[in-house]
Scaffold this motif. Sequence first.
Motif, PDB file in Angstrom:
ATOM      1  N   ILE A 260       0.877  -1.179   0.000  1.00 27.47           N
ATOM      2  CA  ILE A 260       0.000   0.000   0.000  1.00 27.47           C
ATOM      3  C   ILE A 260       0.906   1.219   0.000  1.00 27.47           C
ATOM      4  O   ILE A 260       1.436   1.632   1.026  1.00 27.47           O
ATOM      5  CB  ILE A 260      -0.925   0.016   1.229  1.00 27.47           C
ATOM      6  CG1 ILE A 260      -1.707  -1.290   1.349  1.00 27.47           C
ATOM      7  CG2 ILE A 260      -1.873   1.209   1.169  1.00 27.47           C
ATOM      8  CD1 ILE A 260      -2.662  -1.553   0.211  1.00 27.47           C
ATOM      9  N   SER A 261       1.082   1.803  -1.150  1.00 26.28           N
ATOM     10  CA  SER A 261       1.999   2.941  -1.274  1.00 26.28           C
ATOM     11  C   SER A 261       1.277   4.273  -1.271  1.00 26.28           C
ATOM     12  O   SER A 261       1.916   5.321  -1.102  1.00 26.28           O
ATOM     13  CB  SER A 261       2.825   2.813  -2.563  1.00 26.28           C
ATOM     14  OG  SER A 261       1.973   2.711  -3.684  1.00 26.28           O
ATOM     15  N   ALA A 262      -0.036   4.259  -1.477  1.00 25.69           N
ATOM     16  CA  ALA A 262      -0.798   5.515  -1.497  1.00 25.69           C
ATOM     17  C   ALA A 262      -2.254   5.215  -1.135  1.00 25.69           C
ATOM     18  O   ALA A 262      -2.771   4.127  -1.380  1.00 25.69           O
ATOM     19  CB  ALA A 262      -0.731   6.181  -2.865  1.00 25.69           C
ATOM     20  N   LEU A 263      -2.899   6.192  -0.510  1.00 25.86           N
ATOM     21  CA  LEU A 263      -4.313   6.115  -0.145  1.00 25.86           C
ATOM     22  C   LEU A 263      -4.948   7.461  -0.469  1.00 25.86           C
ATOM     23  O   LEU A 263      -4.273   8.497  -0.501  1.00 25.86           O
ATOM     24  CB  LEU A 263      -4.467   5.799   1.346  1.00 25.86           C
ATOM     25  CG  LEU A 263      -4.124   4.380   1.807  1.00 25.86           C
ATOM     26  CD1 LEU A 263      -4.131   4.304   3.337  1.00 25.86           C
ATOM     27  CD2 LEU A 263      -5.098   3.365   1.223  1.00 25.86           C
ATOM     28  N   PRO A 264      -6.275   7.483  -0.703  1.00 29.72           N
ATOM     29  CA  PRO A 264      -7.220   6.360  -0.676  1.00 29.72           C
ATOM     30  C   PRO A 264      -7.176   5.540  -1.972  1.00 29.72           C
ATOM     31  O   PRO A 264      -6.640   5.987  -2.982  1.00 29.72           O
ATOM     32  CB  PRO A 264      -8.563   7.055  -0.505  1.00 29.72           C
ATOM     33  CG  PRO A 264      -8.367   8.373  -1.183  1.00 29.72           C
ATOM     34  CD  PRO A 264      -6.950   8.776  -0.927  1.00 29.72           C
ATOM     35  N   LEU A 265      -7.756   4.349  -1.893  1.00 33.42           N
ATOM     36  CA  LEU A 265      -7.864   3.457  -3.038  1.00 33.42           C
ATOM     37  C   LEU A 265      -9.332   3.191  -3.333  1.00 33.42           C
ATOM     38  O   LEU A 265     -10.194   3.303  -2.462  1.00 33.42           O
ATOM     39  CB  LEU A 265      -7.152   2.125  -2.745  1.00 33.42           C
ATOM     40  CG  LEU A 265      -5.640   2.175  -2.486  1.00 33.42           C
ATOM     41  CD1 LEU A 265      -5.133   0.801  -2.075  1.00 33.42           C
ATOM     42  CD2 LEU A 265      -4.892   2.681  -3.712  1.00 33.42           C
ATOM     43  N   THR A 266      -9.572   2.815  -4.570  1.00 32.12           N
ATOM     44  CA  THR A 266     -10.936   2.448  -4.946  1.00 32.12           C
ATOM     45  C   THR A 266     -11.276   1.092  -4.336  1.00 32.12           C
ATOM     46  O   THR A 266     -10.387   0.339  -3.920  1.00 32.12           O
ATOM     47  CB  THR A 266     -11.074   2.368  -6.462  1.00 32.12           C
ATOM     48  OG1 THR A 266     -10.230   1.313  -6.952  1.00 32.12           O
ATOM     49  CG2 THR A 266     -10.658   3.693  -7.116  1.00 32.12           C
ATOM     50  N   GLU A 267     -12.561   0.777  -4.307  1.00 26.60           N
ATOM     51  CA  GLU A 267     -12.986  -0.518  -3.773  1.00 26.60           C
ATOM     52  C   GLU A 267     -12.373  -1.662  -4.557  1.00 26.60           C
ATOM     53  O   GLU A 267     -11.991  -2.691  -4.000  1.00 26.60           O
ATOM     54  CB  GLU A 267     -14.515  -0.610  -3.787  1.00 26.60           C
ATOM     55  CG  GLU A 267     -15.209   0.273  -2.763  1.00 26.60           C
ATOM     56  CD  GLU A 267     -14.829  -0.103  -1.342  1.00 26.60           C
ATOM     57  OE1 GLU A 267     -14.676  -1.315  -1.064  1.00 26.60           O
ATOM     58  OE2 GLU A 267     -14.658   0.810  -0.506  1.00 26.60           O
ATOM     59  N   GLU A 268     -12.257  -1.473  -5.855  1.00 25.59           N
ATOM     60  CA  GLU A 268     -11.678  -2.521  -6.697  1.00 25.59           C
ATOM     61  C   GLU A 268     -10.201  -2.719  -6.343  1.00 25.59           C
ATOM     62  O   GLU A 268      -9.731  -3.864  -6.232  1.00 25.59           O
ATOM     63  CB  GLU A 268     -11.810  -2.132  -8.170  1.00 25.59           C
ATOM     64  CG  GLU A 268     -11.253  -3.187  -9.127  1.00 25.59           C
ATOM     65  CD  GLU A 268     -11.417  -2.787 -10.583  1.00 25.59           C
ATOM     66  OE1 GLU A 268     -10.895  -3.519 -11.439  1.00 25.59           O
ATOM     67  OE2 GLU A 268     -12.046  -1.741 -10.862  1.00 25.59           O
TER      68      GLU A 268
END
Length: 783
Positions: free
Chosen positions: A134-142
């Motif tokens: 996890i290098s960046a947030l936010p992420l999509t649900e997919e």
Amino acid sequence: MNHTRLDQAIAEWYAQRLLRFPWVFISASLLLFGLGAAGIPNTGFNASYRVFFGPDNPQLRAFDDFQAIYVQDDNVAVVIHHPNKPVFSNEVLASVRSLTAALWKTQYVTRVDSVTNYQHTQVMEDDLLVDDLISALPLTEESLHEKQQVALAEPSINGLLLSSDAEVTQVNARVLFPSLVENPNVASDIYGAVEQLVTHEQALHPDIDYRITGIVATNHAFAKTPENEMRTMLPIMIGLTILALALLVRSTWGVILPLFVVLFSIVFTLGVSGHFRILLTPVSLAFPQILLAIAIAYSVHIVVSYTRLRRAGSNREDAVRVTILKNLTPIFLTAVTTSIGFLSMTLNEVPPVQHLGILVGVGVLFTFVISVTFLPALLAVCPCGVKPMPATLSSAHPQQEWTVSLGRFVVENHRGLFYGLLFIVAGSSIFIARLELDNNPLNYFKIGTWHREATEFVDANLTGVTFTDYSLQSGQPNGITNPAFLAKVEAFTKYVSAIPEVAHVNSIVPVMKRLNKNLHADNPAYYQLPETQELAAQYLLLYTMSLPFGLDLTNQINVDYSSTRVTATMHKVSGKRHMEILDQVDGWVEANMPEVNTQGVGTWVMFTFLSQRVIHGMINSLMLALILITIVCVVTFRSLRLGLISLIPNALPILLTFGVWGMLGDHIDFAVSIVATAALGVIIDDTIHLLVRYQRGRENGKQRGQAFQHALHDVGHALLFTSIILVVGFGLFLLSDFRINSSMGAMISLSIAFALAFDFLCLPGILMKFDKKMANEGRSEAA
């Protein structure tokens, strides 16, 4: 037989000197106290789990050798759970990332692992890319779903950093402890720093539950639990003691003076720990409560005798003189035997038990000194307000009537009482076989305590909580890249993983398989070990060069690549079952790959083997205590018969205690190595007081039954009172969240209660049966 005994002559001489020079005795005792208390500035505390093992402990040495190869692996972990969201949600991952970054900056932390900074590998064109999962947030649900599937498919994450249902995760920080000299409170300091980080995250994410676990949390619990309990239990015990003394002696000085003895004894012993550089531990920190109970018991005999004599009309000097004559010998004997019981713990292999034995043993001897110097000397010079008893009551002694009735009853029914109690002991002894030793340190804390609750949650919802490490050796530099050796590592990993209690096994094998797949265009068919050593070496070099600082493989591979580490994480198991698993794995290695030369090491392994050492230490210390106490009693009573008789009503209560403990179905930890010898040293005191007076009665021509009745009438009330104090004092340990102390307190309290019953009810039968010094007495005392 009215000749003057040597001990009585000594007591008479001593009493005369004390009455003649009371201030000399007061000054000398205060000087001794001052010399002892001077060591207090040098006292310290050691809360590390390592304190339970001596420097020559073979499991500790093996563990140290292991850590010298693969770096120190003590840890602190933050377990994260959102009741309504999975780990792979933006809110939970944001908290994981934040804690991961913050823990990197925490003092003493050398590495942090989490699902967010897991080094995920993938191939793009001809390049191997290694980056945080996890290098960046936010992420999509997919994207969140995709990342979750990657994590669940990765053996290094699933079952260790992430639960199999992706509902619970942990951020694990490896720490490097400095020496105790540099920072004796390092575990609590680290815990406090992590707790601040968690508090900050809790404010940002109030719906997320956070729990702190790991070795740091365990050490912190070892430090804070006894410290907090001393603040609670010691005042309670002092309050109960004041109340009991007020009811017994009904004199202000009779309450104050014993408390002086208690205070002096505790402070002196604390100073002794400083003089001898004995760092206090969660076990040895129990000494103040133990000394409080024993010191009160000793001083009560002095104060009660003195107040009874004053109320009977004796003047101050006569009351002090007679008090010394009646009590010097029995108090000396009880101090010596109690001290022997505790000092014999030095034969135990558990250092905290040794330290507790030394501190209490020395403290008891000082308590004796202060009880027969400072206390009677102060009674001789202080205007202690004790009013004489009215003439109409002076001969009645209503409070002593029960001792007369009890004495008559037990003498008349001595056979039935003796054989009845013997039958009870024999019946309960059957249950001793049900006792099982279990030295899992997680069980040292009661259910419901913060540390126990956190570890139980992890064990039930995330991964195991006990760790066993193996170092598999290839026998040559760069040997771990040999496909044949990797195949052995894989076989070993599969075997250990198949053990039902094993929650996760971490090894280099998944890394090599993943790299082989990555460098074959991420083809799942190539998720297997490399076919040649050259390929394996290239994969490993490429991967290690791509890893960021702090996340390398030094915790899994040694410097010359000749050996690799395999860690088995197990659910909480009993010490017996853990030993079975260790033997099972050793047997498999011996049969299938003896050349790897490995054995299980780790904190939990050390505690498991400690169980065996506990029994050995208990037997040695108990045998030594029995021999020395017997010698002391034989010499003092000048009778082999009475010396041996004194042991019978004290050995039987200990057997009964262990039988009752087994009947309750409870397991025992190394508190058992404390109970037997400590209980023997404490409970023999009542027997000695009775036998000293019994022997004096016999020498004055009394028959056995009459002599025992006289002894019980003379000292029974004080024995009942001191036994109640001791039972309550040790019983207060039941309030302890530290299970070793609570078990010790419960078992010693039971032993004291049972011993009092045996002294009052069984001792007459033993004396009638075995003390047949006068041949013609049997007919006159026929029951």
